[in-house]
Each structure stands twice: as C-alpha cells, then as structure tokens.
Motif scaffolding. Sequence first.
Motif, PDB file in Angstrom:
ATOM      1  N   THR A  72     -32.938  27.174  21.485  1.00 26.15           N
ATOM      2  CA  THR A  72     -32.063  26.551  20.489  1.00 26.15           C
ATOM      3  C   THR A  72     -31.103  25.558  21.143  1.00 26.15           C
ATOM      4  OG1 THR A  72     -32.172  28.638  19.311  1.00 26.15           O
ATOM      5  CG2 THR A  72     -30.560  27.060  18.569  1.00 26.15           C
ATOM      6  N   GLY A  73     -30.439  25.997  22.198  1.00 27.03           N
ATOM      7  CA  GLY A  73     -29.525  25.110  22.890  1.00 27.03           C
ATOM      8  C   GLY A  73     -30.225  23.924  23.516  1.00 27.03           C
ATOM      9  N   SER A  74     -31.399  24.161  24.072  1.00 30.44           N
ATOM     10  CA  SER A  74     -32.149  23.078  24.700  1.00 30.44           C
ATOM     11  C   SER A  74     -32.593  22.051  23.668  1.00 30.44           C
ATOM     12  CB  SER A  74     -33.346  23.675  25.423  1.00 30.44           C
ATOM     13  OG  SER A  74     -34.072  22.682  26.048  1.00 30.44           O
ATOM     14  N   HIS A  75     -33.012  22.531  22.503  1.00 28.74           N
ATOM     15  CA  HIS A  75     -33.414  21.619  21.431  1.00 28.74           C
ATOM     16  C   HIS A  75     -32.234  20.786  20.945  1.00 28.74           C
ATOM     17  CE1 HIS A  75     -35.352  20.159  17.825  1.00 28.74           C
ATOM     18  NE2 HIS A  75     -34.316  20.579  17.137  1.00 28.74           N
ATOM     19  N   MET A  76     -31.055  21.417  20.848  1.00 31.57           N
ATOM     20  CA  MET A  76     -29.902  20.654  20.381  1.00 31.57           C
ATOM     21  C   MET A  76     -29.471  19.617  21.402  1.00 31.57           C
ATOM     22  SD  MET A  76     -27.453  23.058  18.149  1.00 31.57           S
ATOM     23  CE  MET A  76     -26.616  21.603  17.563  1.00 31.57           C
ATOM     24  N   ILE A  77     -29.557  19.962  22.682  1.00 33.51           N
ATOM     25  CA  ILE A  77     -29.196  18.987  23.710  1.00 33.51           C
ATOM     26  C   ILE A  77     -30.183  17.830  23.728  1.00 33.51           C
ATOM     27  CG2 ILE A  77     -29.053  18.672  26.192  1.00 33.51           C
ATOM     28  CD1 ILE A  77     -26.618  19.813  25.083  1.00 33.51           C
ATOM     29  N   SER A  78     -31.476  18.120  23.565  1.00 36.08           N
ATOM     30  CA  SER A  78     -32.440  17.027  23.606  1.00 36.08           C
ATOM     31  C   SER A  78     -32.282  16.131  22.382  1.00 36.08           C
ATOM     32  CB  SER A  78     -33.856  17.596  23.670  1.00 36.08           C
ATOM     33  OG  SER A  78     -34.187  18.223  22.464  1.00 36.08           O
ATOM     34  N   ARG A  79     -31.948  16.706  21.229  1.00 34.90           N
ATOM     35  CA  ARG A  79     -31.730  15.879  20.045  1.00 34.90           C
ATOM     36  C   ARG A  79     -30.474  15.027  20.205  1.00 34.90           C
ATOM     37  NH1 ARG A  79     -31.050  18.520  14.269  1.00 34.90           N
ATOM     38  NH2 ARG A  79     -28.901  18.492  14.986  1.00 34.90           N
ATOM     39  N   ALA A  80     -29.440  15.604  20.849  1.00 29.03           N
ATOM     40  CA  ALA A  80     -28.242  14.816  21.115  1.00 29.03           C
ATOM     41  C   ALA A  80     -28.542  13.673  22.079  1.00 29.03           C
ATOM     42  CB  ALA A  80     -27.145  15.709  21.685  1.00 29.03           C
ATOM     43  N   ALA A  81     -29.397  13.941  23.086  1.00 31.13           N
ATOM     44  CA  ALA A  81     -29.764  12.879  24.020  1.00 31.13           C
ATOM     45  C   ALA A  81     -30.546  11.783  23.320  1.00 31.13           C
ATOM     46  CB  ALA A  81     -30.585  13.466  25.167  1.00 31.13           C
ATOM     47  N   GLN A  82     -31.414  12.166  22.404  1.00 34.91           N
ATOM     48  CA  GLN A  82     -32.186  11.152  21.677  1.00 34.91           C
ATOM     49  C   GLN A  82     -31.289  10.327  20.763  1.00 34.91           C
ATOM     50  OE1 GLN A  82     -33.933  12.137  18.136  1.00 34.91           O
ATOM     51  NE2 GLN A  82     -33.936   9.920  17.975  1.00 34.91           N
ATOM     52  N   ARG A  83     -30.286  10.970  20.147  1.00 33.91           N
ATOM     53  CA  ARG A  83     -29.349  10.212  19.303  1.00 33.91           C
ATOM     54  C   ARG A  83     -28.460   9.305  20.134  1.00 33.91           C
ATOM     55  NH1 ARG A  83     -27.169  13.279  14.622  1.00 33.91           N
ATOM     56  NH2 ARG A  83     -28.986  14.202  13.631  1.00 33.91           N
ATOM     57  N   MET A  84     -28.163   9.743  21.385  1.00 31.69           N
ATOM     58  CA  MET A  84     -27.358   8.876  22.243  1.00 31.69           C
ATOM     59  C   MET A  84     -28.145   7.696  22.772  1.00 31.69           C
ATOM     60  SD  MET A  84     -25.269  11.558  24.553  1.00 31.69           S
ATOM     61  CE  MET A  84     -24.610  10.312  25.620  1.00 31.69           C
ATOM     62  N   GLY A  85     -29.462   7.732  22.625  1.00 29.08           N
ATOM     63  CA  GLY A  85     -30.271   6.627  23.092  1.00 29.08           C
ATOM     64  C   GLY A  85     -30.689   6.728  24.537  1.00 29.08           C
ATOM     65  N   VAL A  86     -30.801   7.945  25.058  1.00 33.30           N
ATOM     66  CA  VAL A  86     -31.288   8.120  26.425  1.00 33.30           C
ATOM     67  C   VAL A  86     -32.793   7.864  26.430  1.00 33.30           C
ATOM     68  CG1 VAL A  86     -31.527   9.727  28.323  1.00 33.30           C
ATOM     69  CG2 VAL A  86     -29.502   9.788  26.910  1.00 33.30           C
ATOM     70  N   ASP A  87     -33.230   6.959  27.295  1.00 37.02           N
ATOM     71  CA  ASP A  87     -34.630   6.558  27.291  1.00 37.02           C
ATOM     72  C   ASP A  87     -35.456   7.478  28.173  1.00 37.02           C
ATOM     73  OD1 ASP A  87     -34.378   4.456  25.572  1.00 37.02           O
ATOM     74  OD2 ASP A  87     -33.717   3.100  27.176  1.00 37.02           O
ATOM     75  N   PHE A  88     -36.769   7.362  27.991  1.00 40.91           N
ATOM     76  CA  PHE A  88     -37.680   8.072  28.874  1.00 40.91           C
ATOM     77  C   PHE A  88     -37.757   7.370  30.218  1.00 40.91           C
ATOM     78  CE2 PHE A  88     -39.765   9.578  24.886  1.00 40.91           C
ATOM     79  CZ  PHE A  88     -39.451  10.894  25.086  1.00 40.91           C
ATOM     80  N   ALA A  89     -38.254   8.113  31.203  1.00 40.11           N
ATOM     81  CA  ALA A  89     -38.489   7.508  32.508  1.00 40.11           C
ATOM     82  C   ALA A  89     -39.764   6.672  32.444  1.00 40.11           C
ATOM     83  CB  ALA A  89     -38.613   8.587  33.579  1.00 40.11           C
ATOM     84  N   GLY A  90     -39.746   5.575  33.195  1.00 41.98           N
ATOM     85  CA  GLY A  90     -40.936   4.747  33.270  1.00 41.98           C
ATOM     86  C   GLY A  90     -41.213   4.033  31.967  1.00 41.98           C
ATOM     87  N   ASP A  91     -42.486   3.895  31.622  1.00 41.57           N
ATOM     88  CA  ASP A  91     -42.861   3.198  30.400  1.00 41.57           C
ATOM     89  C   ASP A  91     -43.367   4.165  29.341  1.00 41.57           C
ATOM     90  OD1 ASP A  91     -45.003   3.930  31.808  1.00 41.57           O
ATOM     91  OD2 ASP A  91     -46.093   2.036  31.645  1.00 41.57           O
ATOM     92  N   VAL A  92     -42.866   5.369  29.351  1.00 40.98           N
ATOM     93  CA  VAL A  92     -43.275   6.365  28.364  1.00 40.98           C
ATOM     94  C   VAL A  92     -42.570   6.046  27.052  1.00 40.98           C
ATOM     95  CG1 VAL A  92     -43.411   8.824  27.879  1.00 40.98           C
ATOM     96  CG2 VAL A  92     -43.474   8.011  30.220  1.00 40.98           C
ATOM     97  N   THR A  93     -43.294   6.164  25.951  1.00 35.41           N
ATOM     98  CA  THR A  93     -42.696   5.946  24.640  1.00 35.41           C
ATOM     99  C   THR A  93     -42.886   7.184  23.791  1.00 35.41           C
ATOM    100  OG1 THR A  93     -44.754   4.999  23.870  1.00 35.41           O
ATOM    101  CG2 THR A  93     -43.085   3.478  24.688  1.00 35.41           C
ATOM    102  N   TRP A  94     -42.188   7.205  22.656  1.00 36.95           N
ATOM    103  CA  TRP A  94     -42.387   8.299  21.725  1.00 36.95           C
ATOM    104  C   TRP A  94     -43.787   8.204  21.129  1.00 36.95           C
ATOM    105  CZ3 TRP A  94     -39.026  12.163  21.141  1.00 36.95           C
ATOM    106  CH2 TRP A  94     -37.736  11.957  21.611  1.00 36.95           C
ATOM    107  N   PRO A  95     -44.407   9.318  20.838  1.00 38.66           N
ATOM    108  CA  PRO A  95     -45.759   9.261  20.298  1.00 38.66           C
ATOM    109  C   PRO A  95     -45.746   8.709  18.885  1.00 38.66           C
ATOM    110  CG  PRO A  95     -44.979  11.506  20.319  1.00 38.66           C
ATOM    111  CD  PRO A  95     -43.966  10.697  21.063  1.00 38.66           C
ATOM    112  N   GLY A  96     -46.797   7.971  18.551  1.00 33.70           N
ATOM    113  CA  GLY A  96     -46.950   7.479  17.195  1.00 33.70           C
ATOM    114  C   GLY A  96     -46.325   6.125  17.005  1.00 33.70           C
ATOM    115  N   ALA A  97     -45.067   6.116  16.577  1.00 36.40           N
ATOM    116  CA  ALA A  97     -44.425   4.874  16.193  1.00 36.40           C
ATOM    117  C   ALA A  97     -44.146   4.002  17.410  1.00 36.40           C
ATOM    118  CB  ALA A  97     -43.123   5.168  15.456  1.00 36.40           C
ATOM    119  N   SER A  98     -43.858   2.754  17.153  1.00 32.36           N
ATOM    120  CA  SER A  98     -43.604   1.814  18.238  1.00 32.36           C
ATOM    121  C   SER A  98     -42.109   1.749  18.481  1.00 32.36           C
ATOM    122  CB  SER A  98     -44.159   0.440  17.863  1.00 32.36           C
ATOM    123  OG  SER A  98     -43.501   0.000  16.688  1.00 32.36           O
TER     124      SER A  98
END
Lengths: 153, 95
Positions: free
Chosen positions: A110-136
């Motif tokens: 639960t805590g890990s999921h909330m931290i990762s969602r907070a990181a995604q809302r803050m705009g922390v990018d993936f390493a390298g050229d990895v993108t989110w699956p599906g959308a561009s």
Amino acid sequence: MFDTTIAPTALARILDPVVLVSESGGPPTVGPIRGAVVVALVALGAFFLIVGTVGLVRLPDIYNRMHATSKATTIGAASILLANTAYFGPRGAGLVSLVGIVFLFVTAPTGSHMISRAAQRMGVDFAGDVTWPGASGDVDDPTESDGTEPADD
Amino acid sequence: MANEAAFLDPVLLAALVLSAAITLVAGYRVIVGPTTPDRVVALDVIGTNVVAIAALYAMFSARGLFADVALVLAIIGFISTITVARYVTEGDIIE
C-alpha cells in the motif's frame, strides 16, 4: 510439552486472549532443533534484507528501486519476525510477531503504491528511453479529473 | 542466558551487525537520492530494517518486549510513508 492432567478449564485458559498475548513465561529455553530453525530463518531474512538494500542503492530509477525494496525487504523482515515466533513460541511475543508479519504484508504494498503514484504525479521520469505502456507519453490516471475519461483496456 | 543452543548468540549478533550496516548503506540513498520519492523509499527501507533489528534484538536479549517495539515501529513507518506521499501529492495532509 503436554500436561497430561489437563483440567476442563485448561483449554479455555490457553485460548484466553489475555493469556495468549500477555503470558510469555520469561526467557524461553531453546533446544538445538529450534535453534537451527531460528538460525535458518534469520539467515534467510538477512539475505533478503541485503538484496533489498543493494537494489535500493544500485538500481537506476525510483520505480525500479521500489520494485526491489517493497518485496525483498518485506520478505526479509517477515522472515526475521517468523524466527521471532519460532524463538518465543506461539504465545506472547511470538503472537505479536505474527501480527507484525500480517501488518507488513498488508501495508508495504500500500505504501509503495502510494509513493509510486506520488512520483508519477510529480513527473518523475523513467530511466533511459522507457515509456509508459500503451499511450504515447501520458498515463491513464483515473484519479486525475482533468482531461477526458480514461478508456477501458 | 537460558539458551541451550550455544550457536544462537553469535548468529544473532552477526545478523544484528549486518542489519545495522545495511541500514547505514540505505542512508546513502537518503542523502544523494535525486528526487523526493527516492528519499521516501529509502526511509521506508530504513524503517523496515529497524523493524528487523528490533526483532533480532528481542531474540538476542531474550525479552519479548521488543517484539512489541517492532510492531509499533512498523505501524509508525506505514503512517509516515502514507503521510509523505499525500503531502507530496496534495500539498497538505489534513484538509
């Protein structure tokens, strides 16, 4: 060790929640077999704690680091708490350790999921050229109310 | 000590030293972590390691009291992680 002269109230006394939690009976006497079980569980737990910490330090990305720590560290701490249960027996501190294992397994994802969602809302990018699956580039986040309704998969 | 298994104490002491060492190593990520979620994850790992240290010390000192310490530390670590995640996302904690 079984008491052969169990009174009719002995089972009720064993299952009494106050006795289950509070009566630990002093420091336990650990024989060689119980000692071997405790040593095996402690070694397993220490190994998984090392794995989690190495993943935390070495992996390149917040999401990868969370992938390492939220599983390996939880397993390590749960194994050491299980060694605690094997050491103290099924009552008293051993029961408290079992409750701690259940609590860790519920709360760590639960805590890990909330931290990762907070990181995604803050705009922390993936390493390298990895993108989110599906959308561009953008993510289906059902908790964000701006924009269109996210499509079902 | 009431332990008949004499090999137990060195193993527990070694596990304690090891857990303390890797907790210090996780402090590296707290200091240099590039983003705030990195630091929060590293602090979460430190909290879990301290739970393990409390459980190991409960066995090492043969006092069941420290199992309660481990449980309370786990609860406080979860609450702090949730709080920081909510503060980072929403901007405040109690609205």
